[in-house]
Scaffold this motif. Structure first.
Motif, PDB file in Angstrom:
ATOM      1  N   ALA A 452      33.532   4.670  19.931  1.00  0.00           N
ATOM      2  CA  ALA A 452      32.245   5.224  20.351  1.00  0.00           C
ATOM      3  C   ALA A 452      32.337   5.918  21.705  1.00  0.00           C
ATOM      4  O   ALA A 452      31.522   6.787  22.019  1.00  0.00           O
ATOM      5  N   PHE A 453      33.335   5.537  22.513  1.00  0.00           N
ATOM      6  CA  PHE A 453      33.472   6.149  23.831  1.00  0.00           C
ATOM      7  C   PHE A 453      33.841   7.630  23.735  1.00  0.00           C
ATOM      8  O   PHE A 453      33.464   8.430  24.590  1.00  0.00           O
ATOM      9  N   VAL A 454      34.594   7.995  22.709  1.00  0.00           N
ATOM     10  CA  VAL A 454      34.980   9.400  22.529  1.00  0.00           C
ATOM     11  C   VAL A 454      33.744  10.255  22.297  1.00  0.00           C
ATOM     12  O   VAL A 454      33.578  11.331  22.891  1.00  0.00           O
ATOM     13  N   GLU A 455      32.867   9.773  21.428  1.00  0.00           N
ATOM     14  CA  GLU A 455      31.624  10.499  21.166  1.00  0.00           C
ATOM     15  C   GLU A 455      30.740  10.528  22.408  1.00  0.00           C
ATOM     16  O   GLU A 455      30.085  11.542  22.698  1.00  0.00           O
ATOM     17  N   ALA A 456      30.715   9.436  23.158  1.00  0.00           N
ATOM     18  CA  ALA A 456      29.886   9.383  24.370  1.00  0.00           C
ATOM     19  C   ALA A 456      30.356  10.402  25.398  1.00  0.00           C
ATOM     20  O   ALA A 456      29.537  11.061  26.065  1.00  0.00           O
ATOM     21  N   LEU A 457      31.663  10.561  25.557  1.00  0.00           N
ATOM     22  CA  LEU A 457      32.193  11.517  26.533  1.00  0.00           C
ATOM     23  C   LEU A 457      31.947  12.959  26.118  1.00  0.00           C
ATOM     24  O   LEU A 457      32.057  13.871  26.943  1.00  0.00           O
ATOM     25  N   ASP A 459      29.196  14.130  25.496  1.00  0.00           N
ATOM     26  CA  ASP A 459      27.843  14.422  25.980  1.00  0.00           C
ATOM     27  C   ASP A 459      27.923  14.646  27.489  1.00  0.00           C
ATOM     28  O   ASP A 459      28.315  13.746  28.234  1.00  0.00           O
ATOM     29  N   PRO A 460      27.570  15.830  27.990  1.00  0.00           N
ATOM     30  CA  PRO A 460      27.733  16.102  29.420  1.00  0.00           C
ATOM     31  C   PRO A 460      26.860  15.248  30.328  1.00  0.00           C
ATOM     32  O   PRO A 460      27.122  15.156  31.528  1.00  0.00           O
ATOM     33  N   THR A 461      25.829  14.607  29.780  1.00  0.00           N
ATOM     34  CA  THR A 461      24.950  13.780  30.608  1.00  0.00           C
ATOM     35  C   THR A 461      25.386  12.318  30.649  1.00  0.00           C
ATOM     36  O   THR A 461      24.669  11.483  31.221  1.00  0.00           O
ATOM     37  N   ILE A 462      26.548  11.986  30.099  1.00  0.00           N
ATOM     38  CA  ILE A 462      26.948  10.593  29.973  1.00  0.00           C
ATOM     39  C   ILE A 462      27.056   9.911  31.334  1.00  0.00           C
ATOM     40  O   ILE A 462      26.684   8.744  31.501  1.00  0.00           O
ATOM     41  N   ARG A 463      27.506  10.620  32.358  1.00  0.00           N
ATOM     42  CA  ARG A 463      27.674   9.983  33.668  1.00  0.00           C
ATOM     43  C   ARG A 463      26.340   9.650  34.336  1.00  0.00           C
ATOM     44  O   ARG A 463      26.297   8.865  35.291  1.00  0.00           O
ATOM     45  N   LEU A 464      25.258  10.257  33.858  1.00  0.00           N
ATOM     46  CA  LEU A 464      23.950   9.947  34.414  1.00  0.00           C
ATOM     47  C   LEU A 464      23.390   8.635  33.869  1.00  0.00           C
ATOM     48  O   LEU A 464      22.457   8.080  34.437  1.00  0.00           O
ATOM     49  N   LEU A 491      36.869  16.021  34.643  1.00  0.00           N
ATOM     50  CA  LEU A 491      37.173  17.420  34.924  1.00  0.00           C
ATOM     51  C   LEU A 491      36.870  18.292  33.715  1.00  0.00           C
ATOM     52  O   LEU A 491      36.277  19.380  33.842  1.00  0.00           O
ATOM     53  N   ALA A 492      37.242  17.815  32.522  1.00  0.00           N
ATOM     54  CA  ALA A 492      36.959  18.561  31.294  1.00  0.00           C
ATOM     55  C   ALA A 492      35.462  18.695  31.082  1.00  0.00           C
ATOM     56  O   ALA A 492      34.971  19.764  30.677  1.00  0.00           O
ATOM     57  N   LEU A 493      34.728  17.653  31.380  1.00  0.00           N
ATOM     58  CA  LEU A 493      33.269  17.692  31.241  1.00  0.00           C
ATOM     59  C   LEU A 493      32.672  18.755  32.156  1.00  0.00           C
ATOM     60  O   LEU A 493      31.878  19.598  31.724  1.00  0.00           O
ATOM     61  N   GLY A 494      33.050  18.721  33.432  1.00  0.00           N
ATOM     62  CA  GLY A 494      32.501  19.676  34.384  1.00  0.00           C
ATOM     63  C   GLY A 494      32.853  21.108  34.043  1.00  0.00           C
ATOM     64  O   GLY A 494      31.998  22.001  34.086  1.00  0.00           O
ATOM     65  N   GLU A 495      34.105  21.346  33.701  1.00  0.00           N
ATOM     66  CA  GLU A 495      34.540  22.710  33.368  1.00  0.00           C
ATOM     67  C   GLU A 495      33.857  23.214  32.109  1.00  0.00           C
ATOM     68  O   GLU A 495      33.526  24.406  32.002  1.00  0.00           O
ATOM     69  N   SER A 496      33.640  22.332  31.141  1.00  0.00           N
ATOM     70  CA  SER A 496      32.976  22.740  29.892  1.00  0.00           C
ATOM     71  C   SER A 496      31.524  23.122  30.145  1.00  0.00           C
ATOM     72  O   SER A 496      31.012  24.088  29.562  1.00  0.00           O
ATOM     73  N   VAL A 497      30.832  22.378  31.015  1.00  0.00           N
ATOM     74  CA  VAL A 497      29.456  22.721  31.371  1.00  0.00           C
ATOM     75  C   VAL A 497      29.419  24.077  32.068  1.00  0.00           C
ATOM     76  O   VAL A 497      28.539  24.912  31.804  1.00  0.00           O
ATOM     77  N   VAL A 498      30.373  24.316  32.962  1.00  0.00           N
ATOM     78  CA  VAL A 498      30.422  25.593  33.684  1.00  0.00           C
ATOM     79  C   VAL A 498      30.546  26.759  32.710  1.00  0.00           C
ATOM     80  O   VAL A 498      29.815  27.756  32.801  1.00  0.00           O
ATOM     81  N   VAL A 499      31.462  26.646  31.755  1.00  0.00           N
ATOM     82  CA  VAL A 499      31.665  27.730  30.780  1.00  0.00           C
ATOM     83  C   VAL A 499      30.389  27.950  29.964  1.00  0.00           C
ATOM     84  O   VAL A 499      29.959  29.091  29.746  1.00  0.00           O
TER      85      VAL A 499
END
Length: 558
Positions: A452-457, A459-464, A491-499
């Motif tokens: 389930a952690f893979v699916e959770a990651l 989601d770009p809002t997971i850290r909130l 890092l992948a999360l942040g870069e993906s949101v930027v794109v």
């Protein structure tokens, strides 16, 4: 239908003190509706983190906007017939109760449905407030008070993001909805005591069928845009069926409007080139600019890891820019009697500011975004109030009300479509980019701990969601290379949101350029110095008559 007898205008029944009390009451109601449009955006990431439903993010905005948009034409005409008081108080009451229900929502679908009901109340508020302002002041006098309404809307825009962020950080995202309750409790008695109950003596022939056809067509298009590329493929039977159904409903709407004696939207007005072009500008503006702007908070809070409060403060300069140029631009137009090149300059300012947002990155400074927001606001203030003036000036006096309503309708429908389109771009781009940037080896390592952690990651809002992400950090961090895996995932999360957000603003730049081109090619008509006159309307019997042909500054400052 024509009135049964002569009516005394509302302004003639009130003394100066009563007018100011009513004006203050209307501004309070406007503040209620306007605050909600800005207070929710900064709380969105925390809402998603708490309730989940990232794939439904666009519905958080579009559900409210769509229901508020479709109710405006009907409430405006019903208010002409039965008076404004019932609809204004009823709208605030519906808005208050549904806001409390939004704050108590336990799932994203529940919140979205409560937002639909909230939108009905908001639409009733906006339609009634601006119509009552038309009842209260003569057109020549009304310009002096437009600044007050623009200022109130700007105040709500200034306070909304900051209040929303502060409530979210220090209490809960639920309080961005609960805060509407006490303000509504002030607005309802103010209207009850200060707005007289006076019904219009008209026999209604309302175009409910036309309103239903237009609403259904809009919903089908919206569903197609939200689901395409996510739930269904673009070429799937479901998506093509939704688009085809919307086209059939739109054709039925056109036939209905041509035959109905009192159409919601008289189609002969579109033969007027300035009317057509101005509505095309506000539609494109709503779709490309307002639609994109809703997702800036996602970038600030997920990629830049700023708080909701900071996200709200960063957006505040936009409202300052709107307030400055809406007042200044109005004064310039009043002095020179020209508006075309001011509109062109405003659209170019918007395009430049949006182009600046296409350069965002993980190391973007927050003050850079604030400066960009101020420039964007300067452009907003030059374009939106001017477009309201242009569309009113383009038609004869008897169609000023329907012209104002159409401008507001097209801008909001454009915003709904833009939010849906850009929401789809955000979700699909993020998923694709994250899958490419977060390696298969790291995914396998995380899945070995908890699938389930893979699916959770993803989601770009997971850290909130502090509780859920703490569990991921604890369990994945226990792996031999756990800390490095989490660092690569972030890092992948942040870069993906930027794109994803960059792609959204590329689309917004194209929309702003299209608005500029429309403004350049739009014919400039001399501004009328009297309320009456203007392009002649059709002869009696050639087109359906429009009931209650009174001015309605519906889109001014909104």
């Amino acid at each position: 239908m024509q009135p049964a007898g002569p009516e005394t205008p509302l302004s003639d029944t009130l003394d100066s003190r009563q007018k100011w009390l009513l004006l203050g009451s209307l501004m309070t109601c406007l503040f209620v509706g306007a605050l909600d449009q800005t207070v929710v955006s900064t709380a969105t990431p925390k809402i998603l983190a708490d309730l989940g439903g990232f794939a439904m993010i666009s519905w958080l905005f579009t559900s409210y906007m769509l229901s508020s948009t479709v109710v405006i034409p009907l409430v405006g005409k019903l208010g002409d017939i039965y008076g404004r008081k019932f609809f204004l108080i009823g709208g605030v009451g519906i808005f208050m109760v549904s806001s409390a229900a939004c704050g108590a929502s336990t799932s994203m679908p529940m919140l979205i449905w409560m937002r639909v009901i909230q939108g009905f109340g908001g639409g009733m508020i906006f339609a009634s407030v601006f119509a009552t302002m038309g009842d209260l002041f003569a057109p020549a006098e009304r310009g002096k008070y437009v600044g007050l309404f623009t200022g109130m809307f700007s105040l709500a825009s200034l306070l909304g993001p900051t209040v929303g962020g502060t409530l979210t950080d220090h209490l809960s995202w639920r309080w961005v909805f609960f805060v509407n309750v006490p303000v509504s409790l002030i607005a309802m008695p103010a209207i009850w005591f200060n707005l007289p109950s006076k019904a219009r003596h008209l026999q209604p022939k309302l175009d409910f069928v036309g309103a239903a056809l237009l609403s259904a067509a809009s919903v089908m298009v919206l569903l197609a845009l939200v689901w395409a590329g996510d739930k269904y493929a673009w070429g799937s039977t479901e998506i093509l069926g939704l688009f085809g159904g919307a086209a059939l409903l739109l054709a039925g709407f056109i036939v209905q409007e041509l035959r109905h004696p009192e159409p919601i939207l008289p189609l002969h007005l579109f033969k007027n080139g300035v009317f057509l072009m101005s509505n095309l500008i506000v539609f494109t503006f709503g779709m490309g600019v307002f639609g994109a702007f809703q997702y800036l908070g996602i970038f600030i809070q997920t990629a830049l890891e700023a708080s909701a409060t900071t996200s709200g403060v960063i957006s505040t300069p936009q409202s300052l820019g709107v307030l400055a140029t809406s007042i200044f631009g109005g004064q310039v137009i009043a002095r020179v009697g020209r508006y075309k090149w001011q509109t062109v300059f405003g659209t170019l300012l918007i395009a430049v500011s949006l182009a600046m947002l296409t350069t965002i990155a993980l190391d973007t400074k927050l003050w850079h975004i604030s400066v960009t927001m101020f420039i964007l606001g300067l452009g907003f203030g030059l374009v939106l109030p001017t477009m309201s003036l242009v569309v009113q000036n383009a038609v004869s006096y008897q169609y000023i009300g329907v012209a104002s309503s159409s401008s507001q309708f097209f801008r909001q429908i454009g915003s709904v479509l833009g939010i849906a389109i850009f929401g789809s771009i955000l979700a699909n781009t993020y998923h694709d980019e994250f899958a490419e940037r977060f390696s298969a080896e790291d995914r396998a390592a995380v899945a070995a701990v908890n699938p389930a952690f893979v699916e959770a990651l993803d989601d770009p809002t997971i850290r909130l969601n502090e509780r859920q992400y703490a569990a991921i950090e604890q369990q994945v961090g226990s792996l031999p290379d756990g800390a490095a895996i989490l660092e690569r995932a972030e890092l992948a999360l942040g870069e993906s949101v930027v794109v994803a957000v960059r792609r959204i603003f590329y689309g917004a730049v194209l929309a702003a350029i299209a608005c500029a081109l429309c403004a350049i090619f739009m014919k400039e008509l001399p501004l009328r110095k009297t309320v009456s006159g203007g392009p002649p309307g059709p002869q009696p019997g050639s087109v359906p008559a429009v009931a209650a042909p009174e001015p309605n500054p519906g889109a001014v400052g909104h």
